[in-house]
Structure formats: C-alpha cells, structure tokens
Design a protein around this motif. Structure first.
Motif, short mmCIF file in Angstrom:
data_model
loop_
_atom_site.label_atom_id
_atom_site.label_comp_id
_atom_site.label_asym_id
_atom_site.label_seq_id
_atom_site.Cartn_x
_atom_site.Cartn_y
_atom_site.Cartn_z
N TYR A 4 -6.88 -13.70 29.30
CA TYR A 4 -8.33 -13.41 28.94
C TYR A 4 -8.56 -11.92 28.62
CZ TYR A 4 -9.17 -18.12 30.89
OH TYR A 4 -9.29 -19.40 31.19
N ALA A 5 -7.82 -10.99 29.21
CA ALA A 5 -7.77 -9.61 29.05
C ALA A 5 -7.39 -9.47 27.52
CB ALA A 5 -6.89 -9.00 29.89
N GLN A 6 -6.02 -10.22 27.23
CA GLN A 6 -5.68 -10.11 25.70
C GLN A 6 -6.63 -10.48 24.90
OE1 GLN A 6 -2.13 -12.13 25.82
NE2 GLN A 6 -0.77 -10.87 26.98
N TYR A 7 -7.25 -11.58 24.94
CA TYR A 7 -8.52 -12.35 24.18
C TYR A 7 -9.53 -10.94 24.17
CZ TYR A 7 -12.14 -15.20 22.53
OH TYR A 7 -13.21 -15.45 21.93
N ALA A 8 -9.98 -10.74 25.02
CA ALA A 8 -10.97 -9.41 25.20
C ALA A 8 -10.68 -8.30 24.27
CB ALA A 8 -11.59 -9.23 26.75
N GLN A 9 -9.43 -7.87 24.27
CA GLN A 9 -8.93 -6.68 23.79
C GLN A 9 -9.01 -7.20 22.28
OE1 GLN A 9 -8.03 -3.79 24.92
NE2 GLN A 9 -8.02 -3.06 22.70
N LYS A 10 -8.56 -8.22 21.86
CA LYS A 10 -8.61 -8.75 20.33
C LYS A 10 -9.70 -8.61 19.84
CE LYS A 10 -4.28 -11.03 20.45
NZ LYS A 10 -3.49 -12.48 20.33
N LEU A 11 -10.95 -9.28 20.59
CA LEU A 11 -12.22 -9.55 20.44
C LEU A 11 -13.03 -8.10 20.11
CD1 LEU A 11 -14.42 -11.61 19.96
CD2 LEU A 11 -14.96 -11.36 22.21
N ASP A 12 -12.55 -7.18 21.03
CA ASP A 12 -13.10 -5.75 20.89
C ASP A 12 -12.48 -5.13 19.67
OD1 ASP A 12 -14.50 -3.47 22.15
OD2 ASP A 12 -12.62 -2.58 22.22
N THR A 13 -11.36 -5.29 19.44
CA THR A 13 -10.87 -4.73 18.29
C THR A 13 -11.44 -5.17 16.94
OG1 THR A 13 -8.75 -4.39 19.42
CG2 THR A 13 -8.54 -4.24 16.93
N ALA A 14 -11.68 -6.64 16.86
CA ALA A 14 -12.38 -7.13 15.68
C ALA A 14 -13.65 -6.70 15.64
CB ALA A 14 -12.19 -8.75 16.10
N PHE A 15 -14.37 -6.47 16.89
CA PHE A 15 -15.72 -6.13 16.66
C PHE A 15 -15.92 -4.90 16.13
CE2 PHE A 15 -17.39 -9.72 19.34
CZ PHE A 15 -18.19 -9.69 18.43
N ALA A 17 -13.73 -2.96 14.09
CA ALA A 17 -13.56 -3.13 12.67
C ALA A 17 -14.76 -3.60 11.91
CB ALA A 17 -12.19 -3.95 12.33
N ALA A 18 -15.12 -4.64 12.43
CA ALA A 18 -16.62 -5.27 11.64
C ALA A 18 -17.53 -4.02 11.63
CB ALA A 18 -17.08 -6.66 12.22
N ARG A 19 -17.79 -3.70 12.76
CA ARG A 19 -18.88 -2.58 12.80
C ARG A 19 -18.64 -1.25 11.80
NH1 ARG A 19 -19.30 -0.73 18.27
NH2 ARG A 19 -17.57 0.74 17.68
N GLU A 20 -17.21 -0.89 11.64
CA GLU A 20 -16.90 0.13 10.68
C GLU A 20 -17.14 -0.37 9.26
OE1 GLU A 20 -12.75 2.26 9.49
OE2 GLU A 20 -13.28 2.13 11.61
N GLU A 24 -19.82 1.26 6.50
CA GLU A 24 -19.44 1.61 5.19
C GLU A 24 -20.41 1.23 4.22
OE1 GLU A 24 -15.28 0.57 4.31
OE2 GLU A 24 -14.67 1.98 6.25
N VAL A 25 -20.50 -0.06 4.25
CA VAL A 25 -21.42 -0.96 3.32
C VAL A 25 -23.02 -0.51 3.54
CG1 VAL A 25 -22.32 -3.37 2.60
CG2 VAL A 25 -19.84 -2.95 3.20
#
Length: 64
Positions: A4-15, A17-20, A24-25
């Motif tokens: 679950y911690a790995q999942y949370a870390q991946k989710l945080d990284t994805a969010f 990247a999406a926010r960045e 930009e757009v």
C-alpha cells in the motif's frame, strides 16, 4: 515497505507529474489569452487613430 505504501508513492508521483503538466498547459493558455487581448487592444487603438501601423512614421496632425 508495504504494497500500500508503494501504491501511495506511485500515486503521489503520478499526481505530481499530472499537476506539473497541467500548469504548463494552463500557463500557455493564459499567455495566448493575453496575446489575443493585446491584439484586440492594438486593433482598437489603430481604428480610433491612437496608434500607427508598424513601420509607418507619424506625419503629425493633418493640416486640412
């Protein structure tokens, strides 16, 4: 680390990247809107006689 911690870390990284990418757009859209507004203002000034076409010198007030 639990799965679950790995999942949370991946989710945080994805969010992050999406926010960045979104920011930009968003900044590009705001810059384009500003260029459109500036062009409208320039056009309005030109037709009111407040501005002169690019490359043309002002001859001063007409003597009519």
């Amino acid at each position: 680390m639990s799965k679950y911690a790995q999942y949370a870390q991946k989710l945080d990284t994805a969010f992050k990247a999406a926010r960045e990418k979104y920011m930009e757009v968003y900044d590009a859209v705001k810059a384009a809107e500003k260029r459109v507004e500036d062009a409208k203002n320039e056009k309005d000034e030109y037709f009111r006689g407040d501005a002169h076409p690019p490359g043309r010198m002002c001859d001063g007030p007409s003597q009519s």
